[in-house]
Design a protein around this motif. Sequence first.
Motif, PDB file in Angstrom:
ATOM      1  N   UNK A 219       0.829  -1.191   0.000  1.00 17.43           N
ATOM      2  CA  UNK A 219       0.000   0.000   0.000  1.00 17.43           C
ATOM      3  C   UNK A 219       0.868   1.246   0.000  1.00 17.43           C
ATOM      4  N   UNK A 220       1.923   1.230   0.784  1.00 17.08           N
ATOM      5  CA  UNK A 220       2.887   2.330   0.819  1.00 17.08           C
ATOM      6  C   UNK A 220       4.269   1.720   0.619  1.00 17.08           C
ATOM      7  N   UNK A 221       5.117   2.391  -0.110  1.00 12.90           N
ATOM      8  CA  UNK A 221       6.478   1.910  -0.255  1.00 12.90           C
ATOM      9  C   UNK A 221       6.729   1.200  -1.569  1.00 12.90           C
ATOM     10  N   UNK A 222       7.953   0.731  -1.690  1.00 12.76           N
ATOM     11  CA  UNK A 222       8.407   0.096  -2.917  1.00 12.76           C
ATOM     12  C   UNK A 222       7.924  -1.341  -3.023  1.00 12.76           C
ATOM     13  N   UNK A 223       7.805  -1.847  -4.254  1.00 14.55           N
ATOM     14  CA  UNK A 223       7.460  -3.259  -4.436  1.00 14.55           C
ATOM     15  C   UNK A 223       8.641  -4.147  -4.040  1.00 14.55           C
ATOM     16  N   UNK A 224       8.365  -5.411  -3.828  1.00 14.81           N
ATOM     17  CA  UNK A 224       9.382  -6.391  -3.464  1.00 14.81           C
ATOM     18  C   UNK A 224       9.270  -7.538  -4.458  1.00 14.81           C
ATOM     19  N   UNK A 225      10.392  -7.940  -5.043  1.00 14.30           N
ATOM     20  CA  UNK A 225      10.414  -8.962  -6.079  1.00 14.30           C
ATOM     21  C   UNK A 225      10.996 -10.271  -5.559  1.00 14.30           C
TER      22      UNK A 225
ATOM     23  N   UNK B  88       1.506 -14.447  -9.912  1.00 11.26           N
ATOM     24  CA  UNK B  88       2.376 -13.327 -10.290  1.00 11.26           C
ATOM     25  C   UNK B  88       2.716 -12.428  -9.101  1.00 11.26           C
ATOM     26  N   UNK B  89       2.096 -12.670  -7.967  1.00  7.80           N
ATOM     27  CA  UNK B  89       2.425 -11.896  -6.780  1.00  7.80           C
ATOM     28  C   UNK B  89       1.225 -11.520  -5.938  1.00  7.80           C
ATOM     29  N   UNK B  90       1.412 -10.473  -5.171  1.00  3.89           N
ATOM     30  CA  UNK B  90       0.399  -9.984  -4.239  1.00  3.89           C
ATOM     31  C   UNK B  90       0.293  -8.481  -4.401  1.00  3.89           C
ATOM     32  N   UNK B  91      -0.939  -7.987  -4.518  1.00  2.95           N
ATOM     33  CA  UNK B  91      -1.172  -6.562  -4.742  1.00  2.95           C
ATOM     34  C   UNK B  91      -2.041  -6.032  -3.606  1.00  2.95           C
ATOM     35  N   UNK B  92      -1.381  -5.507  -2.554  1.00  5.54           N
ATOM     36  CA  UNK B  92      -2.123  -5.032  -1.384  1.00  5.54           C
ATOM     37  C   UNK B  92      -3.123  -3.916  -1.696  1.00  5.54           C
ATOM     38  N   UNK B  93      -2.839  -2.984  -2.622  1.00  2.00           N
ATOM     39  CA  UNK B  93      -3.837  -1.949  -2.905  1.00  2.00           C
ATOM     40  C   UNK B  93      -5.171  -2.509  -3.420  1.00  2.00           C
ATOM     41  N   UNK B  94      -5.162  -3.732  -3.945  1.00  2.85           N
ATOM     42  CA  UNK B  94      -6.401  -4.348  -4.420  1.00  2.85           C
ATOM     43  C   UNK B  94      -7.170  -5.076  -3.326  1.00  2.85           C
ATOM     44  N   UNK B  95      -6.540  -5.256  -2.175  1.00 11.23           N
ATOM     45  CA  UNK B  95      -7.207  -5.917  -1.054  1.00 11.23           C
ATOM     46  C   UNK B  95      -8.110  -4.897  -0.379  1.00 11.23           C
ATOM     47  N   UNK B  96      -9.315  -5.309  -0.041  1.00 11.31           N
ATOM     48  CA  UNK B  96     -10.220  -4.418   0.691  1.00 11.31           C
ATOM     49  C   UNK B  96      -9.492  -3.900   1.926  1.00 11.31           C
ATOM     50  N   UNK B  97      -9.569  -2.596   2.207  1.00  4.90           N
ATOM     51  CA  UNK B  97      -8.848  -2.037   3.359  1.00  4.90           C
ATOM     52  C   UNK B  97      -9.089  -2.788   4.666  1.00  4.90           C
ATOM     53  N   UNK B  98     -10.306  -3.241   4.888  1.00  2.00           N
ATOM     54  CA  UNK B  98     -10.617  -3.958   6.132  1.00  2.00           C
ATOM     55  C   UNK B  98      -9.934  -5.327   6.194  1.00  2.00           C
ATOM     56  N   UNK B  99      -9.526  -5.866   5.048  1.00  2.00           N
ATOM     57  CA  UNK B  99      -8.911  -7.192   5.001  1.00  2.00           C
ATOM     58  C   UNK B  99      -7.386  -7.165   4.912  1.00  2.00           C
ATOM     59  N   UNK B 100      -6.791  -6.003   4.658  1.00  2.00           N
ATOM     60  CA  UNK B 100      -5.336  -5.929   4.458  1.00  2.00           C
ATOM     61  C   UNK B 100      -4.558  -6.443   5.658  1.00  2.00           C
ATOM     62  N   UNK B 101      -5.026  -6.091   6.842  1.00  2.00           N
ATOM     63  CA  UNK B 101      -4.322  -6.505   8.051  1.00  2.00           C
ATOM     64  C   UNK B 101      -4.259  -8.025   8.140  1.00  2.00           C
TER      65      UNK B 101
END
Length: 114
Positions: A8-14, A46-59
Amino acid sequence: MSAVVVFTEGDPWFINLRNWSVILERIMVAVQPADRPSFDWFLNETGLHFPSVEPADRNSVARMVLSVVEELQVELSVKAEWDVAASGPYYGDLVSKLRNEIDVNPGDASVPDG
């Protein structure tokens, strides 16, 4: 090829696809079978995209991924035939970014808003 974890914040990790598939497989074991299709749009091969996760579920997603990564950190380093001591900071970076994802989640009741 590689997979990417977008925070959500910061650089991606590969990560290489071989090690990501190990992490993904372990995560999906923890997910209820009925819930697996709902994860496909933000968590897949292909990975994980936290900005696409509902805010209530990110944690909860970040906590689940963090527990898997912490559990597999040494195993993944050995499988990749990396120097475990040298790769520690690499996976340690992912652990730090996942912990930060938990901290920045506005839905986390354990973190005061402000």
